[in-house]
Structure formats: structure tokens, C-alpha cells
Scaffold this active site. Structure first.
Site, mmCIF file in Angstrom:
data_model
loop_
_atom_site.group_PDB
_atom_site.id
_atom_site.type_symbol
_atom_site.label_atom_id
_atom_site.label_comp_id
_atom_site.label_asym_id
_atom_site.label_seq_id
_atom_site.Cartn_x
_atom_site.Cartn_y
_atom_site.Cartn_z
ATOM 1 N N ASN A 144 29.435 -0.636 112.619
ATOM 2 C CA ASN A 144 29.488 -1.912 113.398
ATOM 3 C C ASN A 144 29.967 -2.861 112.470
ATOM 4 O O ASN A 144 30.224 -3.994 113.001
ATOM 5 C CB ASN A 144 27.985 -2.362 113.608
ATOM 6 N N THR A 230 9.204 -0.743 133.577
ATOM 7 C CA THR A 230 9.728 -0.875 134.667
ATOM 8 C C THR A 230 11.399 -0.993 134.289
ATOM 9 O O THR A 230 11.627 -1.922 133.911
ATOM 10 C CB THR A 230 9.314 -1.913 135.727
ATOM 11 N N CYS A 315 22.495 -8.441 113.701
ATOM 12 C CA CYS A 315 21.267 -8.281 113.409
ATOM 13 C C CYS A 315 20.858 -8.798 111.947
ATOM 14 O O CYS A 315 19.670 -8.922 111.839
ATOM 15 C CB CYS A 315 21.094 -6.780 113.563
#
Length: 371
Positions: A144, A230, A315
Site C-alpha cells: 500500500n 447487521t 493508517c
């Protein structure tokens, strides 16, 4: 003029994906509910699962929706490693240049496979390290920070010989290099939507049907008893559509992005930079070291001029420390704090690169004067 050159961190949503949001935004119902609204939501979710699977060479039952690539990595590495310990395989190996969501497993006792000065995982070292006590090996498809393509096939073969599972973080590969889960022979693969013009907040772990990592969280086990919560139906549908669009245009788009990246690399070298990326790497990432500066200074000066890049992994944003990836490649701490990442994507134009080429020398001169 605003020039966005940080697609490897997050790519703007494509217009077609915004349309998906508009069309499905009013959808009502939890896909786990038995009433008709819930079943309509379930239908949309399963259509998204099928569409994503088709785009990446997987079977729909192999698609586990997650909140993003980091969660997919964590489930694969920590959950996969935990499951393999049940088989008496206590060791886990990851390459030294993995995304923090994988490399962080070293703090839990995993072992790091070193990389060469070119940033490629050392296959000979991997061959020496992988034995029958290894339960899981994780090697990313594309780094990355540097865009360097890793030898996934060769390391997977080594792992398969001893019965170890293999996982690959393919977040930076999707939409830029061919991704085919079935053909890869991998046991697990991580993907993310927002690197390809999809929405933030959704990703997927692909896991072969006989490969069941241990759940890393509590809940209802909605996604194959591996991931609870969910499932965000609209995000899943948008992710699937973004993947389809990215894969359908891959060949021509990769060629276009490689041309833009070569221009950026050429301008950086002309300004005195040294490339940490390779021409045979992914087409969208250019990592450059500029001597005599602080990367944060240059990043700020470019930002002032409307050019938005990165010091490396998103990050690590806001954390002022040398790049772990460049240190693993043998760069000095100074070199690892003097490097920027430019990453292009679907919205990048020739005019954007023209603007970078125009402002880079001036910004560099000012950064060097302040060093």
C-alpha cells in the site's frame, strides 16, 4: 485548482456509485428479518454478494462482508490463526511490509518474513521459515505504500506443501491488477470498496467454503458465523457495483494510470528524488524519497498549493515516525521520514499531473530551505 493524488488512501466515489446510493437509500428492513421489507433487503444483499463474487472470481458463499479491509485482515489473520491452533499449528507468518492490520499480528506472536531492498518478500527466507507447525501465512498482493507486487503465488505454494492456510490482502490490487480468487488458490483474501471509487465502511473477506476462521467478535454471526453485525445492504450493493466497474475497465485504466505514474516518477526524479516503487509494480502508486527535507514539510507545502498527496499509509496519518515499510526495505530512518506517496485513480487527469509537475520544484526548494 485542487489535485487529489491520494487514491491509495481513499478514492472519491464514482458517479455511478452515488446513483446506487440514491436508488437504494430509501430501502427499509434488516436483511435478517423475516417480514417482507427484511426479505427485500436480503434480496438486494444477496444480489450484491453474487455481483461482487462474479467480479473477483469467487463463489457467492465465499463472500463475507465486513466494515472494510482492516476488519477483513483482522478476521483472516487473528481468526484464521486461532482456528489453526486447534489443529496444533501454533505459528503464523506475515511479511514485514504488510498493512498494519496484518503486521500488527507480530505483537501477538506472529513472525515476520523479511523483504529485499526492492521491497519484495524474500521467498528463500519464507521457504526456510514455513514448516508443518505454521498454520497461516499472510502475504499482501500489492504494498500500500510502494505499490510493489509481492510473490503471492510462490509463497502460497510453499504454504500449501505443509498444509498451512494462505491469506492475501488484495485491497490495493483490486481494480489495478487482475484479481481471481478461484484461480489464485488462496484460502482467504481481503478487499475494500473505498479504494476503487466505492463507499467507505464496507469491505469483504473471501474465504473458501471449507476455510472457517474463528469469529473475532461476539454477536449474531450474520456473515457465515464469522462476522457479526447487521450487514449494511446499501454499502454492499455499492461495493459490488464499484468492483464491477473497476474490473470491467481494468486493462485500459491500468494502462492510463501507469502513464500518469510514470510522468509523476519522472518529475520526481528530475527534482532530485529517488523512487522506492518499481515500474513493474501496481500502476497507481509512486513512492519517492527526497533528500534534505522532512516529508511532512513537503506534504504541507504541496497541500498549500492545492496538491494533496500522502506520507505513506493512511493508517499512519498524523503519526510522525519513519515508514515501517521503508525501514523493512533497509532504508535509513532519515530516508524513511523523507518519502512521499503519490497515488492516482479513476478521477486523476493529465492536467492534475501537469499541476504537480509545475508546483513540485518550488515546494521542494522551500522544504529544503526549511530543513
Amino acid at each position: 485548482m485542487s489535485v487529489y493524488l491520494d487514491h491509495a488512501a481513499s478514492s472519491p466515489m464514482r458517479g455511478d456509485i452515488i446513483t446506487v446510493f440514491s436508488e437504494l437509500g430509501a430501502l427499509v428492513g434488516n436483511p435478517a428479518s423475516l417480514h417482507r421489507p427484511g426479505q427485500r433487503a436480503r434480496g438486494v444483499l444477496e444480489e450484491a454478494r453474487e455481483e461482487l463474487a462474479a467480479a473477483v472470481g469467487a463463489h457467492p458463499t465465499e463472500v463475507i462482508f465486513t466494515s472494510g479491509g482492516s476488519e477483513a485482515d483482522s478476521i483472516a489473520v487473528l481468526g484464521g490463526w486461532a482456528r489453526r491452533r486447534d489443529d496444533g499449528r501454533a505459528r503464523c507468518l506475515v511479511t514485514a511490509v504488510e498493512h498494519p492490520a496484518v503486521l500488527g499480528a507480530v505483537e501477538w506472536g506472529a513472525e515476520a518474513i523479511p523483504v529485499t531492498a526492492d521491497g519484495v518478500a524474500d521467498v528463500a527466507a519464507a521457504a526456510e521459515a514455513i514448516d508443518e507447525h505454521v498454520g497461516l501465512v499472510s502475504v499482501m498482493a500489492v504494498n500500500n505504500e510502494t505499490g510493489i507486487v509481492q510473490p503471492v503465488d510462490r509463497i502460497r505454494e510453499l504454504a500449501a506443501r505443509v498444509g498451512a492456510w494462505t491469506h492475501s490482502d488484495a485491497v490495493q490490487a483490486l481494480g489495478h491488477l487482475p484479481v481471481d480468487f478461484a484461480a489464485s488458490g488462496l484460502d482467504m483474501m481481503s478487499l475494500s470498496a473505498h479504494k476503487i471509487g466505492g463507499p467507505v465502511g464496507v469491505g469483504a473477506l473471501l474465504a473458501r467454503r471449507e476455510v472457517v476462521p474463528r469469529a473475532t467478535g461476539l454477536g449474531g454471526g450474520q456473515e457465515r458465523q464469522v462476522r457479526s453485525g447487521t450487514v449494511p445492504v446499501v454499502l454492499a450493493a455499492a461495493f459490488a457495483r464499484a468492483a464491477t466497474l473497476a474490473v470491467d475497465s481494468l486493462e485500459l485504466e491500468a494502462q492510463r494510470l501507469r502513464g500518469l505514474s510514470r510522468r509523476i516518477g519522472g518529475a520526481a526524479v528530475a527534482a532530485g528524488g529517488r523512487l522506492n516503487s518499481r515500474d513493474d509494480g501496481a500502476p497507481h502508486i509512486v513512492n519517492v524519497t527526497f533528500d534534505g527535507i522532512r516529508a511532512d514539510d513537503l506534504l504541507f507545502l504541496l497541500d498549500q498549493r492545492g496538491v494533496h498527496a500522502s506520507v505513506g499509509s493512511a493508517c499512519r496519518a498524523g503519526v510522525h515516525q519513519p515508514s515501517d515499510v521503508l525501514l523493512a526495505m533497509g532504508r535509513t530512518p532519515d530516508e524513511a521520514t523523507q518519502s512521499l506517496r503519490f497515488s492516482v485513480g479513476w478521477s486523476t487527469t493529465e492536467a492534475d499531473v501537469d499541476e504537480l509537475c509545475r508546483v513540485l520544484p518550488e515546494a521542494l526548494a522551500q522544504a529544503r530551505a526549511a530543513f
